[in-house]
Design a protein around this motif. Structure first.
Motif, PDB file in Angstrom:
ATOM      1  N   HIS A  72       0.822  -1.449   0.323  1.00  0.00           N
ATOM      2  CA  HIS A  72      -0.448   0.166   0.003  1.00  0.00           C
ATOM      3  C   HIS A  72       1.474   1.774   0.139  1.00  0.00           C
ATOM      4  O   HIS A  72       1.908   1.119  -0.140  1.00  0.00           O
ATOM      5  N   GLU A  73       0.477   2.846  -0.786  1.00  0.00           N
ATOM      6  CA  GLU A  73       1.140   3.337  -1.059  1.00  0.00           C
ATOM      7  C   GLU A  73       1.167   4.450   1.000  1.00  0.00           C
ATOM      8  O   GLU A  73      -0.151   4.293   1.874  1.00  0.00           O
ATOM      9  N   VAL A  74       2.201   4.661   1.154  1.00  0.00           N
ATOM     10  CA  VAL A  74       2.608   5.522   2.520  1.00  0.00           C
ATOM     11  C   VAL A  74       3.115   6.980   2.209  1.00  0.00           C
ATOM     12  O   VAL A  74       3.387   7.056   1.500  1.00  0.00           O
ATOM     13  N   GLU A  75       2.482   7.638   2.920  1.00  0.00           N
ATOM     14  CA  GLU A  75       2.352   9.117   2.323  1.00  0.00           C
ATOM     15  C   GLU A  75       3.694  10.100   3.804  1.00  0.00           C
ATOM     16  O   GLU A  75       3.672   9.514   4.768  1.00  0.00           O
ATOM     17  N   VAL A  76       4.658  10.233   3.217  1.00  0.00           N
ATOM     18  CA  VAL A  76       5.195  10.581   3.420  1.00  0.00           C
ATOM     19  C   VAL A  76       5.358  12.290   3.452  1.00  0.00           C
ATOM     20  O   VAL A  76       5.694  12.725   2.815  1.00  0.00           O
ATOM     21  N   VAL A  77       5.801  13.204   4.687  1.00  0.00           N
ATOM     22  CA  VAL A  77       5.614  14.147   5.099  1.00  0.00           C
ATOM     23  C   VAL A  77       7.244  14.611   5.982  1.00  0.00           C
ATOM     24  O   VAL A  77       7.031  13.773   7.443  1.00  0.00           O
ATOM     25  N   LEU A  78       7.328  15.351   5.394  1.00  0.00           N
ATOM     26  CA  LEU A  78       8.303  15.829   6.186  1.00  0.00           C
ATOM     27  C   LEU A  78       8.649  17.132   6.860  1.00  0.00           C
ATOM     28  O   LEU A  78       8.143  17.859   6.440  1.00  0.00           O
ATOM     29  N   ASN A  79       9.024  17.187   8.110  1.00  0.00           N
ATOM     30  CA  ASN A  79       9.623  17.778   8.958  1.00  0.00           C
ATOM     31  C   ASN A  79      10.525  18.917   9.746  1.00  0.00           C
ATOM     32  O   ASN A  79      12.329  18.145   9.794  1.00  0.00           O
ATOM     33  N   PRO A  80      11.282  19.273   8.340  1.00  0.00           N
ATOM     34  CA  PRO A  80      13.085  19.737   8.200  1.00  0.00           C
ATOM     35  C   PRO A  80      13.985  20.818   9.362  1.00  0.00           C
ATOM     36  O   PRO A  80      14.778  20.496   9.859  1.00  0.00           O
ATOM     37  N   ARG A  81      12.594  20.821  10.405  1.00  0.00           N
ATOM     38  CA  ARG A  81      13.293  21.187  11.790  1.00  0.00           C
ATOM     39  C   ARG A  81      12.097  20.280  12.898  1.00  0.00           C
ATOM     40  O   ARG A  81      11.829  20.581  13.831  1.00  0.00           O
ATOM     41  N   PHE A  82      13.191  19.591  12.717  1.00  0.00           N
ATOM     42  CA  PHE A  82      13.538  17.850  13.947  1.00  0.00           C
ATOM     43  C   PHE A  82      13.273  17.870  14.648  1.00  0.00           C
ATOM     44  O   PHE A  82      12.902  17.671  15.501  1.00  0.00           O
ATOM     45  N   ASP A  83      14.680  19.357  14.704  1.00  0.00           N
ATOM     46  CA  ASP A  83      15.055  19.848  16.234  1.00  0.00           C
ATOM     47  C   ASP A  83      14.446  20.742  17.016  1.00  0.00           C
ATOM     48  O   ASP A  83      14.479  20.423  18.219  1.00  0.00           O
ATOM     49  N   LEU A  84      13.408  20.112  16.201  1.00  0.00           N
ATOM     50  CA  LEU A  84      12.496  21.404  17.593  1.00  0.00           C
ATOM     51  C   LEU A  84      11.204  20.668  18.063  1.00  0.00           C
ATOM     52  O   LEU A  84      11.437  19.100  17.834  1.00  0.00           O
ATOM     53  N   GLY A  85       9.777  21.098  18.457  1.00  0.00           N
ATOM     54  CA  GLY A  85       9.314  19.823  19.291  1.00  0.00           C
ATOM     55  C   GLY A  85       8.196  19.013  18.340  1.00  0.00           C
ATOM     56  O   GLY A  85       8.035  19.639  17.386  1.00  0.00           O
ATOM     57  N   SER A  86       7.870  17.831  19.636  1.00  0.00           N
ATOM     58  CA  SER A  86       6.983  17.483  18.350  1.00  0.00           C
ATOM     59  C   SER A  86       5.397  17.950  17.550  1.00  0.00           C
ATOM     60  O   SER A  86       4.497  17.428  16.372  1.00  0.00           O
ATOM     61  N   VAL A  87       5.614  19.086  17.807  1.00  0.00           N
ATOM     62  CA  VAL A  87       4.472  19.725  17.954  1.00  0.00           C
ATOM     63  C   VAL A  87       4.633  20.334  16.606  1.00  0.00           C
ATOM     64  O   VAL A  87       3.087  20.136  15.757  1.00  0.00           O
ATOM     65  N   LEU A  88       5.677  20.744  15.808  1.00  0.00           N
ATOM     66  CA  LEU A  88       5.543  21.071  14.837  1.00  0.00           C
ATOM     67  C   LEU A  88       4.993  19.612  13.856  1.00  0.00           C
ATOM     68  O   LEU A  88       5.019  20.247  12.567  1.00  0.00           O
ATOM     69  N   THR A  89       6.043  18.691  13.824  1.00  0.00           N
ATOM     70  CA  THR A  89       5.294  17.439  13.055  1.00  0.00           C
ATOM     71  C   THR A  89       4.099  17.027  12.858  1.00  0.00           C
ATOM     72  O   THR A  89       3.794  16.715  11.740  1.00  0.00           O
ATOM     73  N   VAL A  90       3.687  17.362  13.973  1.00  0.00           N
ATOM     74  CA  VAL A  90       2.125  17.173  14.007  1.00  0.00           C
ATOM     75  C   VAL A  90       1.233  18.604  13.114  1.00  0.00           C
ATOM     76  O   VAL A  90       0.657  17.897  12.689  1.00  0.00           O
ATOM     77  N   HIS A  91       1.606  19.571  12.988  1.00  0.00           N
ATOM     78  CA  HIS A  91       1.324  20.654  12.017  1.00  0.00           C
ATOM     79  C   HIS A  91       1.614  19.784  10.920  1.00  0.00           C
ATOM     80  O   HIS A  91       1.077  20.600  10.067  1.00  0.00           O
ATOM     81  N   ARG A  92       2.882  19.753  10.851  1.00  0.00           N
ATOM     82  CA  ARG A  92       3.039  18.891   8.786  1.00  0.00           C
ATOM     83  C   ARG A  92       2.171  17.857   8.675  1.00  0.00           C
ATOM     84  O   ARG A  92       2.144  17.958   7.552  1.00  0.00           O
ATOM     85  N   THR A  93       1.821  17.547   9.493  1.00  0.00           N
ATOM     86  CA  THR A  93       0.183  16.372   9.018  1.00  0.00           C
ATOM     87  C   THR A  93      -0.643  17.067   8.819  1.00  0.00           C
ATOM     88  O   THR A  93      -1.953  16.291   9.096  1.00  0.00           O
ATOM     89  N   ALA A  94      -1.112  18.388   9.360  1.00  0.00           N
ATOM     90  CA  ALA A  94      -2.639  18.857   9.450  1.00  0.00           C
ATOM     91  C   ALA A  94      -3.079  18.423   7.936  1.00  0.00           C
ATOM     92  O   ALA A  94      -4.785  17.952   8.498  1.00  0.00           O
ATOM     93  N   GLN A  95      -2.956  18.208   7.105  1.00  0.00           N
ATOM     94  CA  GLN A  95      -4.181  17.768   6.043  1.00  0.00           C
ATOM     95  C   GLN A  95      -4.419  16.630   5.976  1.00  0.00           C
ATOM     96  O   GLN A  95      -5.905  16.516   5.971  1.00  0.00           O
ATOM     97  N   ALA A  96      -3.278  15.882   6.635  1.00  0.00           N
ATOM     98  CA  ALA A  96      -4.368  14.290   7.061  1.00  0.00           C
ATOM     99  C   ALA A  96      -5.461  14.329   7.852  1.00  0.00           C
ATOM    100  O   ALA A  96      -6.276  13.287   8.491  1.00  0.00           O
TER     101      ALA A  96
END
Length: 259
Positions: A72-96
């Motif tokens: 199955h296809e896996v959608e990959v979302v990148l957070n280039p500022r992964f050194d910050l908190g995981s809130v930003l990572t979740v924010h990158r998945t807003a569309q999903a």
């Protein structure tokens, strides 16, 4: 139903040698990575829409996806500022988060049995659900989930003095959100980013969600089911020696087809 797997972090607390660091979702147990275990657990539950949030060394994780050969296809979302908190990572998945249907929000660094996962996906959609393990080690590290009359009243490592609750346990780190709740969560996360709090752990935003809508959540008790969140070197040892022997074997469909 779709799964959003958070796998962007550095994993610094694992104390990997300089130049040899890799994402924790690539940790192997009996030759199977945590990532492959996640995917097979999801497929067994009929969840084939997966969003993978990456940051640190995404090319290694994408290479593992190709090696696994998940059908199955896996959608990959990148957070280039992964050194910050995981809130930003979740924010990158807003569309999903906001495209409709129930959402499973899952930490990638967890080794777990189907007895942990099954209550999360059981029942008909829509549903809001979280998991609690009442048999946990006291200390500053576990994220505590506190309930009063079955309603979440706290989700934090450090509890406020005088907090009133009748049940306490450790949050497994997996959450099921229905469409409306997932949209509200995305709004809360966006508020964190817009107000300069992108360096916060996403559990803080989840805490806000639970305090706002706790009476809309069901809590599944998975006490006694084997699982472990892997943050420190000793966690890797415990995962292999204590948790892994209790898990059902994982054998991917691709490997089965080759036999």
């Amino acid at each position: 139903m779709r799964a959003i797997i958070l796998a962007a972090g550095l994993g610094l607390r694992l104390q990997q040698p300089a130049g040899e660091q890799f994402p924790k979702c690539l940790l192997q147990f009996e030759g199977v990575t945590l990532l492959e275990r996640h995917l097979q657990m999801l497929e067994s539950a009929g969840v084939t829409e997966v969003v993978l949030a990456l940051g640190f060394q995404p090319e290694l994780v994408e290479a593992e996806l190709r090696r696994i050969g998940w059908p199955h296809e896996v959608e990959v979302v990148l957070n280039p500022r992964f050194d910050l908190g995981s809130v930003l990572t979740v924010h990158r998945t807003a569309q999903a988060l906001t495209r409709g249907g129930d959402v499973l929000l899952m930490d990638a660094d967890v080794l777990y049995d189907e007895r942990v996962f099954a209550p999360l996906v059981a029942g008909e959609a829509p549903a809001n659900r979280l998991l609690i393990d009442r048999d946990f080690e006291a200390g500053d590290e576990p994220v505590k989930l506190c309930l009063r009359d079955g309603v979440p009243v706290e989700l934090r490592k450090q509890l406020a003095v005088g907090l009133k609750y009748d049940t306490i346990g450790e949050s497994v780190g997996f959450f099921r959100l229905n469409e409306t709740t997932a949209r509200r969560f995305a709004q809360i996360v966006e508020g964190y980013v817009d107000t300069g709090r992108a360096n916060m752990p996403h559990e803080e935003a989840l805490r806000d969600l639970l305090l706002e809508r706790g009476n809309e959540f069901e809590t599944a008790d998975v006490t006694g089911a084997p699982w472990i969140e892997i943050d420190f070197p000793n966690d890797v040892k415990r995962a292999g020696e204590e948790v892994l022997p209790q898990l059902a074997p994982v054998l991917s469909r691709m490997k089965q087809a080759a036999i």
